[in-house]
Design a protein around this motif. Structure first.
Motif, PDB file in Angstrom:
ATOM      1  N   LEU A 266      79.575  57.637 118.312  1.00  0.00           N
ATOM      2  CA  LEU A 266      80.956  57.280 118.968  1.00  0.00           C
ATOM      3  C   LEU A 266      81.989  57.991 118.087  1.00  0.00           C
ATOM      4  O   LEU A 266      82.973  58.637 118.766  1.00  0.00           O
ATOM      5  N   MET A 267      81.748  57.940 116.840  1.00  0.00           N
ATOM      6  CA  MET A 267      82.549  58.724 115.818  1.00  0.00           C
ATOM      7  C   MET A 267      82.617  60.339 116.509  1.00  0.00           C
ATOM      8  O   MET A 267      83.840  60.914 116.129  1.00  0.00           O
TER       9      MET A 267
ATOM     10  N   PRO B 264      90.627  56.287 119.728  1.00  0.00           N
ATOM     11  CA  PRO B 264      91.819  57.097 120.157  1.00  0.00           C
ATOM     12  C   PRO B 264      91.784  58.155 118.652  1.00  0.00           C
ATOM     13  O   PRO B 264      91.068  58.124 117.811  1.00  0.00           O
ATOM     14  N   GLU B 265      92.767  59.274 118.947  1.00  0.00           N
ATOM     15  CA  GLU B 265      92.877  60.180 117.975  1.00  0.00           C
ATOM     16  C   GLU B 265      93.575  59.398 116.648  1.00  0.00           C
ATOM     17  O   GLU B 265      94.454  58.362 117.035  1.00  0.00           O
TER      18      GLU B 265
ATOM     19  N   ARG C 158      89.662  61.970 113.774  1.00  0.00           N
ATOM     20  CA  ARG C 158      89.221  60.755 114.673  1.00  0.00           C
ATOM     21  C   ARG C 158      89.398  59.597 113.822  1.00  0.00           C
ATOM     22  O   ARG C 158      89.672  59.601 112.586  1.00  0.00           O
ATOM     23  N   TYR C 159      89.285  58.258 114.383  1.00  0.00           N
ATOM     24  CA  TYR C 159      89.164  57.059 113.539  1.00  0.00           C
ATOM     25  C   TYR C 159      87.676  57.124 112.777  1.00  0.00           C
ATOM     26  O   TYR C 159      86.938  57.927 113.454  1.00  0.00           O
TER      27      TYR C 159
ATOM     28  N   ILE D 154      92.151  58.100 109.197  1.00  0.00           N
ATOM     29  CA  ILE D 154      91.901  58.933 108.239  1.00  0.00           C
ATOM     30  C   ILE D 154      92.422  58.605 107.002  1.00  0.00           C
ATOM     31  O   ILE D 154      92.018  58.274 105.848  1.00  0.00           O
ATOM     32  N   THR D 155      93.675  58.604 106.758  1.00  0.00           N
ATOM     33  CA  THR D 155      94.238  58.488 105.296  1.00  0.00           C
ATOM     34  C   THR D 155      95.504  57.587 105.570  1.00  0.00           C
ATOM     35  O   THR D 155      96.531  57.644 104.717  1.00  0.00           O
TER      36      THR D 155
END
Length: 182
Positions: free
Chosen positions: A76-77, A103-104, A111-112, A137-138
């Motif tokens: 999925l990622m 979602p983005e 990506r998440y 991500i961050t």
């Protein structure tokens, strides 16, 4: 001499405290959560499987599904478009259309990534529901969705989304009560 004994006693005390702390740190670094032990080759993902005390009775099912769920999360990622849903191996063919992609991330390009798997529920003997909280991500941004997996033989496959409406939020601090689906 008295000072020597005081230093010696203090050293013994701190050595004991240090040994206890090391033992506790070592115990805390174990990947066991209430009877669920994360194993290779997906140890990093499986460490995020949080199993609470009231979910202990379904640890066998969680353990059985853990590799399939870890593979599903990885797939999925890596999936970025509806057209690539057809390549997902851990999704039932009839369920691909309804699968919500991640979602983005907040920067608009990434990506998440996976975070925490929690709120396990055995819906039927061969249906296991789990919620996944995905990390940005961050940033402290999170996305949570609910997934239901169906056992076919020894494998588990995504069959549908659970009854929790997906939501986004920004994590503030370390204490956060994650809502479970009904």
């Amino acid at each position: 001499m008295k000072q020597f004994f005081s230093v010696y006693a203090a050293s013994i005390f701190f050595l004991g405290v240090s040994m206890t702390a090391m033992n506790n740190a070592e115990a805390q670094s174990e990947t066991q959560r209430n009877g669920f032990v994360a194993e290779e080759p997906f140890k990093v993902i499986k460490k995020a499987f949080i199993v609470k005390d009231n979910e202990k009775k379904i640890v066998a099912e969680i353990r059985s599904a853990s590799t399939s769920i870890a593979l599903f999360a990885m797939e999925l990622m890596a999936t970025t478009a509806n057209s690539s849903k057809d390549s997902l191996k851990h999704v039932l063919p009839d369920s691909r259309e309804q699968l919500r992609l991640l979602p983005e991330a907040s920067n608009g390009t990434d990506r998440y990534v996976y975070s925490t798997f929690y709120c396990w529920k055995l819906i039927a003997p061969d249906q296991l529901q789990v919620q996944i909280e995905w990390d940005d991500i961050t940033t402290p941004q999170r996305y949570t969705d609910s997934y239901v997996f169906l056992r076919k033989g020894s494998q588990w496959y995504f069959s549908r989304h659970g009854d929790l409406v997906p939501f986004r939020y920004s994590l503030k601090g370390y204490e956060f009560k994650r809502p479970c689906s009904n």
